[in-house]
Design a protein around this motif. Sequence first.
Motif, PDB file in Angstrom:
ATOM      1  N   HIS A   1      -6.050 -19.908  -0.083  1.00  0.00           N
ATOM      2  CA  HIS A   1      -7.034 -20.019  -0.358  1.00  0.00           C
ATOM      3  C   HIS A   1      -8.484 -21.078  -0.527  1.00  0.00           C
ATOM      4  N   ALA A   2      -7.525 -22.488  -0.431  1.00  0.00           N
ATOM      5  CA  ALA A   2      -8.502 -22.891   0.722  1.00  0.00           C
ATOM      6  C   ALA A   2      -9.203 -23.052   1.694  1.00  0.00           C
ATOM      7  N   PHE A   3      -8.145 -22.158   2.448  1.00  0.00           N
ATOM      8  CA  PHE A   3      -8.486 -22.344   3.833  1.00  0.00           C
ATOM      9  C   PHE A   3      -8.742 -20.753   4.499  1.00  0.00           C
ATOM     10  N   THR A   4      -9.358 -19.990   3.548  1.00  0.00           N
ATOM     11  CA  THR A   4      -8.583 -19.063   3.887  1.00  0.00           C
ATOM     12  C   THR A   4      -9.664 -18.153   5.537  1.00  0.00           C
ATOM     13  N   ASP A   5      -8.766 -17.734   6.214  1.00  0.00           N
ATOM     14  CA  ASP A   5      -9.156 -16.780   7.386  1.00  0.00           C
ATOM     15  C   ASP A   5      -9.773 -17.604   8.288  1.00  0.00           C
TER      16      ASP A   5
ATOM     17  N   HIS B   1      -9.097  -9.682  -5.524  1.00  0.00           N
ATOM     18  CA  HIS B   1      -8.251 -10.849  -5.640  1.00  0.00           C
ATOM     19  C   HIS B   1      -9.315 -12.414  -5.854  1.00  0.00           C
ATOM     20  N   HIS B   2      -9.245 -12.210  -4.344  1.00  0.00           N
ATOM     21  CA  HIS B   2     -10.290 -13.305  -3.447  1.00  0.00           C
ATOM     22  C   HIS B   2     -11.800 -13.970  -3.994  1.00  0.00           C
TER      23      HIS B   2
ATOM     24  N   SER C   1     -16.685 -12.311  -0.858  1.00  0.00           N
ATOM     25  CA  SER C   1     -15.972 -12.837  -0.923  1.00  0.00           C
ATOM     26  C   SER C   1     -15.899 -14.045   0.757  1.00  0.00           C
ATOM     27  N   LYS C   2     -16.274 -15.054   0.772  1.00  0.00           N
ATOM     28  CA  LYS C   2     -15.869 -15.454   2.094  1.00  0.00           C
ATOM     29  C   LYS C   2     -15.202 -15.676   2.807  1.00  0.00           C
ATOM     30  N   ASP C   3     -14.134 -14.373   3.198  1.00  0.00           N
ATOM     31  CA  ASP C   3     -13.289 -14.012   4.213  1.00  0.00           C
ATOM     32  C   ASP C   3     -13.148 -12.229   4.260  1.00  0.00           C
ATOM     33  N   LYS C   4     -11.884 -11.812   5.337  1.00  0.00           N
ATOM     34  CA  LYS C   4     -12.099 -11.159   4.985  1.00  0.00           C
ATOM     35  C   LYS C   4     -10.647 -10.416   4.731  1.00  0.00           C
ATOM     36  N   ALA C   5     -10.631 -10.688   3.098  1.00  0.00           N
ATOM     37  CA  ALA C   5      -9.741  -9.591   2.529  1.00  0.00           C
ATOM     38  C   ALA C   5     -10.096  -8.944   1.771  1.00  0.00           C
TER      39      ALA C   5
ATOM     40  N   THR D   1      -0.129 -20.725  -9.812  1.00  0.00           N
ATOM     41  CA  THR D   1      -1.150 -21.096  -8.676  1.00  0.00           C
ATOM     42  C   THR D   1      -2.498 -21.334  -9.620  1.00  0.00           C
ATOM     43  N   HIS D   2      -2.709 -20.096 -10.225  1.00  0.00           N
ATOM     44  CA  HIS D   2      -4.266 -20.096 -10.027  1.00  0.00           C
ATOM     45  C   HIS D   2      -4.942 -20.438 -12.154  1.00  0.00           C
TER      46      HIS D   2
END
Length: 298
Positions: free
Chosen positions: A102-106, A248-249, A225-229, A65-66
């Motif tokens: 990952h492209a659209f996290t949350d 990770h995020h 990060s740009k999300d809630k991870a 994946t990464h």
Amino acid sequence: MLEGTQSTGALVMLWVFVAAPFVALLAAVPVAWGWGLSVLDTALLVGGYLVAIAGVTVGFHRHLTHGSFKAVRPLRIALAVAGSFAIEGAPTKWVADHRRHHAFTDRDGDPHSPWRYGTSVGALAKGLLYAHCGWLLNQEITNKARFAPDLVADRDIRIVDRLFAPLLALSLLAPAAIGGLVTGSWTGALTGFFWGGLVRMALLHHVTWSVNSICHVVGERPFASKDKATNFWPLALLSFGESWHNSHHADPTGARHGVLRGQLDPAARLIWLFERFGWVRDVRWPDPARLAAKRITT
């Protein structure tokens, strides 16, 4: 983004592979209490779990994946096969789903965000269930050509994709065969299938799904990060380091997710061993300067 819908037969199979192992996991305690848990059954459970979780975390996630490292061809194939033993989907499908995450996290487009229904208690409870396993029953299918074109073009991975059904059967039946052959009994085959097949699969599934659900709601967020991870330490060992999800995020291509002192990351240690043996190269180990720039100070 989507390439169609799943067939009714596929949805039925998903229900079977979500519900049956979970029932087996619930039955594990009374079964162990009544019958006892043999050394052989324990070895089949632990051994099968370690192979599959390594295949998913090191192979499907960090490698395919990464691109956290480059692997020699035999190891790349072996990791793809081991990841298939987890019975979470063929390599290309798994990778495409995760790259879309990952492209659209949350946000809209994330295949398994627990925040999809809102932030109220009821909405979040519904979202957690959806993120944990409900999303697997969604009829939408991620477009592999868009999110995993490299794997679609990879001949070795295409072969592993086509062999997913036989690998699934092998993952479940091999423990039964070993149990039966070692004990010379049908009882040994049955307990081998139960512990090394169903219970092993159920435990691995729910640990993996918890990263999608729990690790986006509960835990710490030491990095921007740009999300809630979040980082959720209780799952660190069972998830092979995947529950350091905020880390990770914040640095998706990093080969180590447990980047802070005391954070156990078995997958990263395995990658380190592969590097020492010369089986992987170009490993993207954490950059202290980059991590420091994303560290949230309180």
